[in-house]
Design an enzyme around this catalytic site. Structure first.
Site, PDB file in Angstrom:
ATOM      1  N   HIS A 370       0.730  -1.357   0.028  1.00 30.80           N
ATOM      2  CA  HIS A 370       0.236   0.042   0.043  1.00 30.80           C
ATOM      3  C   HIS A 370       0.817   1.436   0.051  1.00 30.80           C
ATOM      4  O   HIS A 370       0.371   2.319   0.314  1.00 30.80           O
ATOM      5  CB  HIS A 370      -0.872  -0.150   1.447  1.00 30.80           C
ATOM      6  N   LYS A 561      -8.397  13.595   4.823  1.00 28.91           N
ATOM      7  CA  LYS A 561      -7.705  12.286   4.774  1.00 28.91           C
ATOM      8  C   LYS A 561      -6.593  12.586   5.876  1.00 28.91           C
ATOM      9  O   LYS A 561      -6.491  13.630   6.607  1.00 28.91           O
ATOM     10  CB  LYS A 561      -6.938  12.400   3.570  1.00 28.91           C
ATOM     11  N   ARG A 562      -5.741  11.560   6.144  1.00 31.32           N
ATOM     12  CA  ARG A 562      -4.594  11.778   7.091  1.00 31.32           C
ATOM     13  C   ARG A 562      -3.773  12.692   6.957  1.00 31.32           C
ATOM     14  O   ARG A 562      -3.532  13.170   5.642  1.00 31.32           O
ATOM     15  CB  ARG A 562      -3.964  10.199   7.058  1.00 31.32           C
ATOM     16  N   LYS A 567       0.656  13.972   1.248  1.00 34.57           N
ATOM     17  CA  LYS A 567      -0.673  14.581   0.757  1.00 34.57           C
ATOM     18  C   LYS A 567      -0.795  16.000   0.828  1.00 34.57           C
ATOM     19  O   LYS A 567      -2.012  16.368   0.104  1.00 34.57           O
ATOM     20  CB  LYS A 567      -1.784  13.899   1.852  1.00 34.57           C
ATOM     21  N   THR A 669      -8.629   6.330  -1.638  1.00 33.55           N
ATOM     22  CA  THR A 669     -10.092   5.704  -1.944  1.00 33.55           C
ATOM     23  C   THR A 669     -10.865   6.994  -1.437  1.00 33.55           C
ATOM     24  O   THR A 669     -12.246   6.933  -2.073  1.00 33.55           O
ATOM     25  CB  THR A 669     -10.577   4.581  -1.022  1.00 33.55           C
ATOM     26  N   LYS A 673     -14.735   7.959  -3.389  1.00 29.51           N
ATOM     27  CA  LYS A 673     -16.210   8.240  -2.560  1.00 29.51           C
ATOM     28  C   LYS A 673     -16.691   9.373  -3.000  1.00 29.51           C
ATOM     29  O   LYS A 673     -17.739   9.569  -3.216  1.00 29.51           O
ATOM     30  CB  LYS A 673     -15.841   8.101  -1.070  1.00 29.51           C
TER      31      LYS A 673
END
Length: 831
Positions: A370, A561-562, A567, A669, A673
């Site tokens: 991952h 998100k985290r 990110k 993901t 969504k």
């Protein structure tokens, strides 16, 4: 004569799904089991009674499903994951049980409000991000597809943490999600398993002259299983998620207590329970690292022993076709120690030879990677492994030794391959590369998006790909549309079903039939009305949680998100500063109002991520207090982001920010969504963004930033200072950031962030992508001004999202890796 009677159950009738039966069972649980009446009623016990009422109906499916799998002697998959971010269960259970209007009628008769009851359920604290939510989606799809899959995980007493914000800083508080009980679980103490730690290894010769090894003088911990039902969508299949809880083998040391030492008397129990006390302990300390390794081995050993218990009960000590009946899917590197533990159980406990054991192991282990970040691939100290699991470490050494011999055959006399590929590194402080152990011990290794898998083959695992060119494969992630559209967005679901039928709930590709409706003015109007209603819910959530008013007619620009540097929440907040500067200089002609919503948790020991949260909050404080921004711009950091929060945010999002540095995000993901719910994506060519853009078309996606090849090329001579100097907008943003405008009472607090942006070694290359991000956001603002065009793009995004169902992902896993036969449950005899 047997001491135990066989319980006769032939007269049992499954509980009814009609409203009368639901009401009757609710009242029985509320009154007789929970001991409550209308004088002692509290909403908490109403929720518990309702959950137990639904659980009864799920257990019928559990028993029938288990009976059917056993009757067919089905090949099955054991999904090993340290995380399962399942969220709340009540609404999901009602949906998948197909209770329909009968459930609503029952609630009306009982005087219960579904929304209020749902809010009483705590999110299950079993994960912290996309890895765990993906595992939950996969289990949902497996059950819906009728596949014999059991999930194995850990029953953490405390979740990651509850996030609060104090003066802009993240504050971690215990997430005691089990405090009020978890009515969905069934304790199975009869299936407890001992897990060994410490001790020593000894060799002995049996009476037949055969050499054996055994692990002795260990400090054992008991693993107690708790089962959570996982219902398929209205098909009768109910699979199981089995979670392990740790307890001491000796509850109390009476000798210690009699000697007057109460603390030492209960020390073993406390040490044992610590293993499953908290999700992923902070590994900033050596104690944290040790506890995390204990958790991983605890999960692997207990789960494998549970599988062996069932196998021996049915087949005795014959393991000839064990691999034909089992696949163990390792969800990332965390459970990869299962490779060595399976070898240990086969050799030491069940007496197989090394070759026979390896033939089984290497034909039933499969590994999902991952991450593309080398630092995220776990490496454990050889010394720590020798201390905690000495026999397992011996087996890892033997696996490594045999693998090095294989490398020598393939690349004779080339030490570089051996150095790069060995499971155990050389040098004074050797470590075990857990990803390498997983690759060597598995027959399948998959990435989770096309780019991710390509980069694994070309980079991180290129040597392994040369050695085994057919082992690495791709399985692009997906999400379950049952929770992430039908359950969380009922208004849009009803509109879709009324337009194209309800087949999309189990076949998301049918959403493609929405595409022609994007040109229908009346349908666009209905679509807009649903989106606006959902945005009002987001606004209410933010008002309640943060006290900030959002503008429902503005762009809802969301990044949840985290929190991690790759990110690039930092890039997002730099853009907000840029918008603030535009407002200050009066550059607001044709302005499109924007509400930027950011949420996520930073790991407790991750300094930079926590500092980015502080920066977001400080910038938000300035932006939201400035009268010049009224009606034009808002910035919100929503604390304690979780699954339930996402279920509200996702339907109300206009723009989904997926802006990781290209080549860093494995898949994502959240992007899926949001897409399913009609949000448009602004994103880099990273992870599954690439496939999302291909599916919906470049004209319906806001592209920004460098691609992975450009990032690699630019990294050689990266000059962020030159980039800042050459871009007026970025120069202005950095000047105001350096001036201390957002930290007047905290001088220098953001210097580490500023230094990272200017550093030529910035791995995330934030400055390089800023101009492109700003340009893309201008296109966003311009397009949003054309509401008909924006709505058409929104509909087309939903219509193109069929590929991103976890049902499709699981079908591919099953076709290429698992090779399971779908089974429809039949009623268990006696039920």
């Amino acid at each position: 004569m047997s001491k135990h009677k066989k319980i006769e159950t032939t007269a049992l009738t499954p509980p009814g799904h009609d409203s009368e039966s639901l009401v009757k069972d609710f009242r029985r649980y509320f009154s007789h089991t929970l001991g409550r009446n209308h004088y002692q009623s509290t909403p908490h016990y109403e929720y518990i009674a309702l959950a137990m009422t639904l659980r009864d109906r799920l257990m019928v499916g559990v028993n029938n499903t288990r009976h059917t799998y056993e009757h067919h002697d089905s090949r099955r998959v054991c999904y090993l994951s340290m995380e399962y971010l399942i969220g709340r269960s009540l609404r999901n259970a009602a949906l998948n049980l197909d209770l329909g209007d009968e459930f609503n009628t029952a609630l009306e008769q009982l005087g219960l409000d579904e929304e209020e009851i749902v809010e009483l359920e705590h999110d299950a604290g079993l994960g912290n991000g996309g890895l765990g939510r993906l595992a939950a989606c996969f289990l949902d799809s497996c059950a819906t597809l009728g596949l014999p899959v059991i999930g194995y995980g850990i029953r953490y007493q405390y979740g990651m943490f509850r996030q609060k914000i104090a003066d802009g800083h993240q504050i971690e508080e215990p997430d005691s999600w089990l405090r009020g009980g978890h009515p969905w679980e069934i304790e199975r103490p009869e299936y407890e398993q001992p897990v060994q730690f410490g001790g020593r290894v000894e060799r002995y010769i049996d009476d037949d002259g055969r050499a054996h090894t055994r692990w002795v003088d260990t400090h054992d911990v008991l693993a107690i299983p708790f089962d959570i039902p996982v219902p398929g969508y209205q098909n009768g299949t109910v699979n199981t998620l089995r979670l392990w809880s740790a307890v001491a083998t000796d509850e109390f040391n009476l000798d210690e207590f009699n000697a007057g030492s109460y603390t030492e008397a209960v020390a073993a129990r406390i040490a044992a329970e610590n293993i499953t006390m908290v999700l992923y302990p902070n590994d900033a300390s050596e104690n944290g690292k040790e506890l995390r390794l204990r958790q991983q081995y605890f999960l692997a050993s207990a789960s494998l022993k549970d599988v062996f218990r069932q196998w021996v009960n049915r087949h005795g000590e014959n393991f000839d076709n064990f691999a034909d009946k089992h696949c163990f899917q390792l969800n990332d590197t965390h459970p990869s120690i299962a490779v060595a533990e399976l070898m240990r159980l086969l050799i030491d406990v069940h007496g197989l030879t090394w070759d026979a054991a390896w033939n089984i192991t290497s034909n039933c282990m499969a590994y999902t990677n991952h991450t593309l970040l080398p630092e995220a691939l776990e490496c454990w100290s050889v010394g720590l492994l020798e201390q905690l699991v000495p026999r397992v470490m011996e087996i890892v050494r033997e696996i490594n030794s045999r693998f090095i011999a294989e490398i020598e055959v393939r690349w004779p006399g080339d030490p570089e391959y051996r150095e790069r590929m060995a499971i155990i590194t050389e040098g004074p402080d050797p470590v075990v590369r857990m990803a390498h152990l997983a690759i060597v011990g598995s027959y399948s290794v998959n990435g989770v998006a096309e780019l991710h898998s390509k980069l694994l083959k070309q980079g991180l695992f290129s040597d392994f790909h040369q050695l085994w060119p057919t082992r690495l494969n791709n399985k692009t992630n997906g999400v379950t549309q049952r929770r992430w559209l039908k359950a969380c967005n009922p208004e849009l679901s009803n509109l879709i079903t009324a337009s194209i039928g309800e087949g999309w709930v189990t076949d998301l590709e049918q959403l493609k039939n929405l595409a022609p409706l994007a040109r229908d003015a009346a349908f666009r109007e209905s679509w807009q009305a649903v989106k606006q209603a959902n945005k009002m819910k987001v606004a209410a959530l933010v008002k309640e949680g943060c006290g900030i008013e959002l503008y429902p007619d503005a762009i809802f620009d969301v990044q949840v998100k985290r929190i991690h540097e790759y990110k690039r929440q930092l890039l997002n907040v730099l853009h907000v500063i840029h918008l603030l500067q535009r407002i200050h200089r009066g550059d607001v002609a044709d302005w499109t109002p924007r509400c930027v919503l950011i949420g996520g948790k930073a790991a407790p020991g991750y300094f930079m991520a926590k500092l980015i949260i502080k920066l977001i909050n400080n910038v938000a404080k300035v932006v939201n207090a400035d009268p010049r921004t009224r009606g034009l711009l808002r910035l919100v950091f929503l604390p304690n982001y979780n699954v339930s929060t996402m279920e509200t945010i996702c339907p109300g999002c206009d723009l989904s920010a997926q802006i990781s540095t290209a080549g860093k995000e494995a898949s994502g993901t959240g992007n899926m969504k949001f897409m399913i719910n009609g949000a448009l994506t602004i994103g880099t060519l990273d992870g599954a963004n690439i496939e999302i853009r291909e599916a919906v078309g470049a004209d319906n996606f806001f592209l920004c930033g460098m691609n992975a090849e450009e990032v690699a090329e630019k990294r050689e001579q990266y000059d962020p200072k030159g980039i800042v100097a050459a871009d007026d907008d970025l120069c202005e943003v950095m000047e105001v950031l350096q001036s201390g405008h957002f930290n007047l009472s905290e001088p220098g607090i953001f210097n580490p962030i500023i230094d990272s942006i200017f550093s030529p070694h910035d791995a995330w290359m934030t400055a390089a992508d800023f101009p492109s991000f700003v340009a893309a956001q201008r296109r966003v603002a311009s397009t949003f001004g054309d509401r008909e065009r924006w709505t058409e793009m929104s509909i087309l995004n939903t219509a193109a999202s069929g590929h991103f169902s976890s049902d499709r992902t699981i079908r591919e896993y099953n076709r290429d890796i698992w090779r399971l036969e779908p089974v429809s449950p039949v009623r268990e005899p006696g039920h």
